[in-house]
Motif scaffolding. Structure first.
Motif: not given
Length: 59
Positions: A21-24, A15-16, A10-11
Protein backbone atom coordinates in the motif's frame (compact mmCIF):
# COMPACT_ATOMS: atom_id res chain seq x y z
CA UNK A 1 5.03 12.95 -19.64
CA UNK A 2 1.70 11.26 -20.17
CA UNK A 3 3.57 8.00 -20.75
CA UNK A 4 5.25 8.28 -17.35
CA UNK A 5 1.93 9.07 -15.68
CA UNK A 6 0.42 5.91 -17.19
CA UNK A 7 3.44 3.84 -16.12
CA UNK A 8 3.12 5.13 -12.54
CA UNK A 9 -0.62 4.38 -12.57
CA UNK A 10 0.07 0.79 -13.67
CA UNK A 11 2.74 0.42 -10.98
CA UNK A 12 0.24 1.71 -8.41
CA UNK A 13 -2.39 -0.81 -9.54
CA UNK A 14 0.04 -3.72 -9.44
CA UNK A 15 1.51 -2.70 -6.07
CA UNK A 16 -1.98 -2.21 -4.64
CA UNK A 17 -3.04 -5.62 -5.88
CA UNK A 18 -0.03 -7.23 -4.25
CA UNK A 19 -0.61 -5.46 -0.94
CA UNK A 20 2.19 -2.90 -1.05
CA UNK A 21 0.00 0.00 0.00
CA UNK A 22 2.85 2.43 0.66
CA UNK A 23 4.35 1.92 -2.79
CA UNK A 24 0.91 2.05 -4.38
CA UNK A 25 0.08 5.33 -2.68
CA UNK A 26 3.37 6.92 -3.68
CA UNK A 27 3.08 5.77 -7.30
CA UNK A 28 -0.51 6.98 -7.49
CA UNK A 29 0.52 10.37 -6.13
CA UNK A 30 3.30 10.68 -8.68
CA UNK A 31 0.92 9.64 -11.47
CA UNK A 32 -1.57 12.34 -10.42
CA UNK A 33 1.11 15.04 -10.40
CA UNK A 34 2.51 14.01 -13.78
CA UNK A 35 -0.95 13.86 -15.33
CA UNK A 36 -1.80 17.33 -13.99
CA UNK A 37 1.45 18.74 -15.40
CA UNK A 38 0.73 17.11 -18.76
CA UNK A 39 -2.78 18.57 -18.78
CA UNK A 40 -1.56 22.09 -17.96
CA UNK A 41 1.12 21.89 -20.66
CA UNK A 42 -1.43 20.64 -23.19
CA UNK A 43 -3.82 23.52 -22.48
CA UNK A 44 -1.03 26.09 -22.68
CA UNK A 45 0.19 24.80 -26.04
CA UNK A 46 -3.38 24.53 -27.32
CA UNK A 47 -4.04 28.19 -26.51
CA UNK A 48 -0.70 29.24 -28.01
CA UNK A 49 -1.50 27.28 -31.16
CA UNK A 50 -4.86 28.98 -31.57
CA UNK A 51 -3.33 32.39 -30.99
CA UNK A 52 -0.55 31.80 -33.53
CA UNK A 53 -3.01 30.44 -36.08
CA UNK A 54 -5.16 33.57 -36.19
CA UNK A 55 -4.57 35.87 -39.11
CA UNK A 56 -4.13 39.54 -38.49
CA UNK A 57 -6.69 41.45 -40.52
CA UNK A 58 -6.39 45.11 -41.28
CA UNK A 59 -4.62 47.42 -43.65
Amino acid sequence: MLKWALIMAVIALIAGGLGFTGVAGAAAGIAKILFFLFLVGFVIFLVLGFMAGKKVTGN
